[in-house]
Write a protein that holds these residues in place. Structure first.
Motif: not given
Length: 207
Positions: A99-110
């Motif tokens: 999901s795009e949400s998961t991909r965005v979240s991965a970027l935000i966290s790192v």
């Protein structure tokens, strides 16, 4: 308890995923009183289990609920840095539909880790590199993040994810210039310049 629910048998996978989401919501927030070290130990251990699972559904359960984890004053949270870096690399480099949400979240966290060095100058990173087991350093963390951002900014199909990577890359470049550093400046600037000429107007505008 929520901790016990995360360890249910495989046939209760849906319940386990809900338990991981609830657990992250409980810990990744502002606390009037910090959780005990014992509770944090359990939390960190289970996040590690979820992020290193071969089943990427657990990444989808944890990452969107943990975007701010490194922006909070949770004692010992740096031990999870290698796991989040590895998970982000898996999510953003995967050919599987996530999901795009998961991909965005991965970027935000790192991406929030880009300034972890300056905000935590007196703290050592407690985790070891997930790739080779060597002690993790701020330089290694930063190099891994920049490599991830550059790759995502050049190859990501999602407009929103690619735009976010460009934003984070631009912020990093500005910060490096402000602090008279030369780490990865040339390639980063070239990526931004190339993005200006892309046919996707949203990405070009962000650049």
């Amino acid at each position: 308890t929520v901790f016990q629910a995360t360890a249910m048998p495989e046939q209760f996978k849906a319940g386990r995923l809900i338990a991981f989401k609830l657990m992250c919501n409980m810990f990744v927030r502002r606390h009037d009183h910090l959780p005990s070290s014992q509770l944090l130990d359990h939390f960190y251990r289970l996040v590690h289990v979820g992020l290193t699972s071969l089943d990427k559904d657990f990444l989808g359960a944890i990452l969107p609920q943990s975007r701010r984890i490194f922006s909070l004053p949770l004692p010992g949270v740096s031990i999870l840095i290698p796991d989040f870096l590895k998970a982000a690399d898996r999510v953003l480099g995967s050919a599987e539909p996530l999901s795009e949400s998961t991909r965005v979240s991965a970027l935000i966290s790192v991406g929030s880790l880009l300034f972890f060095r300056r905000l935590n100058q007196e703290r050592a990173i407690e985790g070891s590199d997930a790739d080779d087991g060597r002690p993790m350093t701020y330089d290694r963390v930063e190099d891994k993040i920049i490599t991830l951002l550059m790759r995502t900014a050049k190859t990501e199909d999602s407009v929103n994810v690619r735009s976010l990577a460009l934003c984070q890359l631009g912020i990093h470049l500005y910060s490096e210039l402000a602090h008279s550093s030369s780490r990865a400046l040339t390639e980063g600037v070239l990526i931004l310049l190339h993005s200006l000429k892309l046919p996707e107007r949203t990405v070009a505008t962000v650049a």
